[in-house]
Write a protein that holds these residues in place. Structure first.
Motif, PDB file in Angstrom:
ATOM      1  N   ALA A  25       6.110  -2.032  -5.767  1.00 59.33           N
ATOM      2  CA  ALA A  25       7.028  -2.382  -7.245  1.00 59.33           C
ATOM      3  C   ALA A  25       7.623  -3.602  -7.372  1.00 59.33           C
ATOM      4  N   THR A  26       6.809  -4.790  -6.259  1.00 59.24           N
ATOM      5  CA  THR A  26       7.326  -5.745  -6.170  1.00 59.24           C
ATOM      6  C   THR A  26       6.063  -6.600  -5.559  1.00 59.24           C
ATOM      7  N   ASP A  27       6.797  -7.929  -5.418  1.00 57.07           N
ATOM      8  CA  ASP A  27       5.441  -9.039  -5.104  1.00 57.07           C
ATOM      9  C   ASP A  27       5.335  -8.169  -3.235  1.00 57.07           C
ATOM     10  N   GLU A  28       6.493  -8.688  -2.970  1.00 56.83           N
ATOM     11  CA  GLU A  28       6.975  -8.853  -1.583  1.00 56.83           C
ATOM     12  C   GLU A  28       6.943  -7.009  -1.226  1.00 56.83           C
ATOM     13  N   ALA A  29       6.839  -6.173  -2.100  1.00 53.35           N
ATOM     14  CA  ALA A  29       6.344  -4.670  -1.458  1.00 53.35           C
ATOM     15  C   ALA A  29       5.504  -4.653  -0.994  1.00 53.35           C
ATOM     16  N   VAL A  30       4.566  -5.043  -2.188  1.00 55.49           N
ATOM     17  CA  VAL A  30       2.854  -5.333  -2.460  1.00 55.49           C
ATOM     18  C   VAL A  30       2.679  -6.021  -0.545  1.00 55.49           C
ATOM     19  N   MET A  31       3.530  -6.715  -0.332  1.00 54.51           N
ATOM     20  CA  MET A  31       2.765  -8.199   1.547  1.00 54.51           C
ATOM     21  C   MET A  31       3.420  -7.280   2.382  1.00 54.51           C
ATOM     22  N   ASP A  32       4.160  -6.424   2.031  1.00 52.14           N
ATOM     23  CA  ASP A  32       4.421  -5.737   2.709  1.00 52.14           C
ATOM     24  C   ASP A  32       3.388  -4.394   3.286  1.00 52.14           C
ATOM     25  N   THR A  33       2.857  -3.546   2.518  1.00 59.85           N
ATOM     26  CA  THR A  33       2.200  -3.081   2.279  1.00 59.85           C
ATOM     27  C   THR A  33       0.719  -3.471   3.157  1.00 59.85           C
ATOM     28  N   LEU A  34       0.739  -4.813   2.101  1.00 54.67           N
ATOM     29  CA  LEU A  34      -0.566  -5.127   2.997  1.00 54.67           C
ATOM     30  C   LEU A  34      -0.927  -6.128   4.177  1.00 54.67           C
ATOM     31  N   GLY A  35       0.629  -6.381   5.112  1.00 53.81           N
ATOM     32  CA  GLY A  35       0.694  -6.672   6.574  1.00 53.81           C
ATOM     33  C   GLY A  35       0.574  -5.964   6.919  1.00 53.81           C
ATOM     34  N   MET A  36       0.850  -4.574   6.259  1.00 51.62           N
ATOM     35  CA  MET A  36       0.868  -3.058   8.138  1.00 51.62           C
ATOM     36  C   MET A  36      -0.343  -2.942   7.800  1.00 51.62           C
ATOM     37  N   LEU A  37      -1.139  -2.975   7.100  1.00 51.55           N
ATOM     38  CA  LEU A  37      -2.141  -2.433   6.726  1.00 51.55           C
ATOM     39  C   LEU A  37      -3.031  -3.678   6.978  1.00 51.55           C
ATOM     40  N   SER A  38      -3.551  -4.738   7.436  1.00 49.21           N
ATOM     41  CA  SER A  38      -4.108  -5.602   7.848  1.00 49.21           C
ATOM     42  C   SER A  38      -4.314  -5.949   9.197  1.00 49.21           C
ATOM     43  N   GLU A  39      -3.350  -5.183  10.144  1.00 50.25           N
ATOM     44  CA  GLU A  39      -2.762  -4.692  11.494  1.00 50.25           C
ATOM     45  C   GLU A  39      -3.916  -3.910  11.889  1.00 50.25           C
ATOM     46  N   TYR A  40      -4.711  -3.013  10.719  1.00 49.59           N
ATOM     47  CA  TYR A  40      -5.643  -2.199  11.696  1.00 49.59           C
ATOM     48  C   TYR A  40      -6.796  -2.486  11.006  1.00 49.59           C
ATOM     49  N   ASP A  41      -7.067  -4.103  10.029  1.00 49.85           N
ATOM     50  CA  ASP A  41      -8.181  -4.047   9.818  1.00 49.85           C
ATOM     51  C   ASP A  41      -8.690  -3.403   8.440  1.00 49.85           C
ATOM     52  N   MET A  42      -7.006  -3.872   8.021  1.00 52.20           N
ATOM     53  CA  MET A  42      -7.678  -2.765   6.945  1.00 52.20           C
ATOM     54  C   MET A  42      -7.158  -3.575   5.100  1.00 52.20           C
TER      55      MET A  42
END
Length: 146
Positions: free
Chosen positions: A78-95
């Motif tokens: 819903a917010t850029d911060e929430a999106v960035m949290d998800t992107l950060g989590m997925l980036s830990e798995y090279d996604m």
């Protein structure tokens, strides 16, 4: 070839729920993605749910998936911060997450403080259309009404 998961949030509107996966599949084919799975869940104010995030990670480990393809960043959070949290989590798995609307790039730029770069994809002009803007506004409005 890049391996992708298509993700979308179901609205309960028959036409939208039929049309969105078709758009995502077409985008994947045009951009050389091999579709590993098509996942969906009911649209929520928070965006993608934790169980779905872990499904992404599980598919990454089992099927070597590297990209999540969706309509817009509104489906991720819903917010850029929430999106960035998800992107950060997925980036830990090279996604990574890629939107056919092209609106998630600003979140990656904020995360990594990368200067804004011009996108060179051939289909970007074709993809940015009234249909995608309307779908994005629809998901935004769902969140605003709650």
């Amino acid at each position: 070839m890049n391996r992708a998961i298509i993700y979308y949030a179901k609205t309960g509107l028959e036409a939208t729920d039929y049309f969105v996966p078709e758009l995502l599949e077409k985008y994947c084919k045009e951009n050389g993605y091999e579709i590993v799975a098509i996942l969906s869940e009911s649209a929520s104010a928070e965006g993608v749910s934790f169980p779905m995030k872990y499904a992404f990670i599980g598919l990454n480990m089992e099927e070597d998936v590297d990209t999540i393809i969706t309509i817009s960043k509104d489906m991720i959070g819903a917010t850029d911060e929430a999106v960035m949290d998800t992107l950060g989590m997925l980036s830990e798995y090279d996604m990574c997450v890629e939107t056919i609307n092209g609106d998630i790039d600003e979140c990656y730029d904020m995360m990594y403080r990368v200067p804004e770069q011009e996108n060179n994809t051939n289909t970007r002009a074709d993809i940015k259309s009234l249909v995608f803007d309307t779908v994005s506004r629809f998901y935004h409005n769902i969140r605003m009404d709650r």
